[in-house]
Design a protein around this motif. Structure first.
Motif, mmCIF file in Angstrom:
data_model
loop_
_atom_site.group_PDB
_atom_site.id
_atom_site.type_symbol
_atom_site.label_atom_id
_atom_site.label_comp_id
_atom_site.label_asym_id
_atom_site.label_seq_id
_atom_site.Cartn_x
_atom_site.Cartn_y
_atom_site.Cartn_z
ATOM 1 N N UNK A 148 42.158 -26.947 5.812
ATOM 2 C CA UNK A 148 43.501 -27.495 5.619
ATOM 3 C C UNK A 148 43.479 -29.021 5.660
ATOM 4 N N UNK A 149 42.669 -29.570 6.562
ATOM 5 C CA UNK A 149 42.518 -31.029 6.614
ATOM 6 C C UNK A 149 41.962 -31.555 5.301
ATOM 7 N N UNK A 150 40.948 -30.881 4.769
ATOM 8 C CA UNK A 150 40.357 -31.298 3.492
ATOM 9 C C UNK A 150 41.367 -31.207 2.360
ATOM 10 N N UNK A 151 42.200 -30.173 2.377
ATOM 11 C CA UNK A 151 43.244 -30.028 1.359
ATOM 12 C C UNK A 151 44.180 -31.238 1.376
ATOM 13 N N UNK A 152 44.602 -31.638 2.567
ATOM 14 C CA UNK A 152 45.491 -32.798 2.682
ATOM 15 C C UNK A 152 44.787 -34.091 2.297
ATOM 16 N N UNK A 153 43.528 -34.208 2.676
ATOM 17 C CA UNK A 153 42.753 -35.406 2.330
ATOM 18 C C UNK A 153 42.571 -35.518 0.818
ATOM 19 N N UNK A 154 42.262 -34.400 0.166
ATOM 20 C CA UNK A 154 42.111 -34.416 -1.285
ATOM 21 C C UNK A 154 43.439 -34.715 -1.974
ATOM 22 N N UNK A 155 44.536 -34.331 -1.354
ATOM 23 C CA UNK A 155 45.855 -34.678 -1.898
ATOM 24 C C UNK A 155 46.081 -36.181 -1.852
ATOM 25 N N UNK A 156 45.593 -36.824 -0.787
ATOM 26 C CA UNK A 156 45.683 -38.282 -0.699
ATOM 27 C C UNK A 156 44.843 -38.928 -1.797
ATOM 28 N N UNK A 157 43.640 -38.397 -2.003
ATOM 29 C CA UNK A 157 42.770 -38.927 -3.063
ATOM 30 C C UNK A 157 43.445 -38.774 -4.425
ATOM 31 N N UNK A 158 44.099 -37.633 -4.622
ATOM 32 C CA UNK A 158 44.753 -37.364 -5.897
ATOM 33 C C UNK A 158 46.001 -38.173 -6.152
ATOM 34 N N UNK A 159 46.415 -38.971 -5.165
ATOM 35 C CA UNK A 159 47.583 -39.821 -5.333
ATOM 36 C C UNK A 159 47.297 -40.992 -6.277
ATOM 37 N N UNK A 160 46.010 -41.272 -6.520
ATOM 38 C CA UNK A 160 45.636 -42.346 -7.440
ATOM 39 C C UNK A 160 45.325 -41.761 -8.816
ATOM 40 N N UNK A 161 45.398 -42.591 -9.819
ATOM 41 C CA UNK A 161 45.134 -42.140 -11.189
ATOM 42 C C UNK A 161 43.689 -41.654 -11.329
ATOM 43 N N UNK A 162 42.746 -42.455 -10.830
ATOM 44 C CA UNK A 162 41.344 -42.068 -10.947
ATOM 45 C C UNK A 162 41.021 -40.877 -10.047
ATOM 46 N N UNK A 163 41.647 -40.828 -8.869
ATOM 47 C CA UNK A 163 41.395 -39.726 -7.947
ATOM 48 C C UNK A 163 41.910 -38.395 -8.472
ATOM 49 N N UNK A 164 42.994 -38.412 -9.237
ATOM 50 C CA UNK A 164 43.554 -37.166 -9.766
ATOM 51 C C UNK A 164 42.657 -36.548 -10.825
ATOM 52 N N UNK A 165 41.734 -37.340 -11.378
ATOM 53 C CA UNK A 165 40.826 -36.844 -12.405
ATOM 54 C C UNK A 165 39.554 -36.246 -11.789
#
Length: 208
Positions: free
Chosen positions: A191-208
């Motif tokens: 669950x922590x990783x899920x939230x962390x990856x959501x933070x990463x996906x907040x950026x344009x490059x991270x969402x890719x």
């Protein structure tokens, strides 16, 4: 200073570092070093408990008492009122994530080797996790240490500048987090990783 408000005050204080004028003030008064020391030595770990308490209260149908405990709805002595709807909460700010919002803040992260230290801690914790046969062999302190590194890296990666800094590391940090989210036997870590990856996906490059 707002630190007399406890953990909430410390979290609120770090928001001033998301803007250049706030960061300049902290530098001029030598507060920046004190805050980084606070987070490195103690508050990165306390942040894990702080954010998990917020998420637990959001998903629970019970109210939290003034002592931070939860109970059955029928316990009217400790819980005089019961929530009937779930709450919406937001991930609170993190010192490293706030610093990652400006180029001057990125320079601070570099000068204190924040990213390198977080990646090293994450690597060490993952090694301990992989060397154990099952989740029961992992101590709570090691799980906390791992979550602390994950949240720190996630917040840094929540900005384009911060993500670029992490991607410069030779270790496949994001791949580590994705694999942990898929394979960990510890559900709270997933669950922590899920939230962390959501933070990463907040950026344009991270969402890719």
């Amino acid at each position: 200073c707002v630190t007399h408000l406890g953990d909430s005050g410390v979290v609120f204080l770090c928001r001033f570092l998301s803007i250049k004028s706030g960061l300049d003030y902290f530098k001029s008064t030598d507060l920046i070093e004190a805050e980084i020391h606070r987070w490195q030595k103690l508050f990165c770990s306390k942040y894990v408990k702080y954010v998990e308490d917020l998420l637990n209260e959001c998903f629970s149908s019970h109210q939290r008492s003034e002592y931070g405990t939860y109970g059955r709805r029928s316990d009217v002595r400790q819980f005089p009122t019961t929530k009937h709807i779930s709450l919406t909460t937001y991930v609170p700010p993190h010192l490293y994530g706030q610093l990652a919002k400006t180029e001057d803040g990125i320079a601070v992260l570099k000068s204190y080797r924040i990213v390198e230290n977080c990646v090293d801690e994450l690597g060490k914790s993952l090694t301990i996790l992989c060397d154990s046969y099952d989740s029961e062999q992992i101590s709570e302190s090691e799980v906390l240490r791992l979550k602390s590194s994950l949240w720190s890296i996630g917040h840094i990666c929540s900005t384009e500048h911060g993500l670029g800094l992490v991607l410069l590391e030779p270790q496949p940090v994001l791949a580590w987090i994705v694999n942990l989210a898929r394979q960990s036997l510890i559900l709270s870590l997933r669950f922590t990783c899920f939230n962390v990856l959501s933070l990463v996906g907040a950026t344009s490059r991270g969402s890719k």
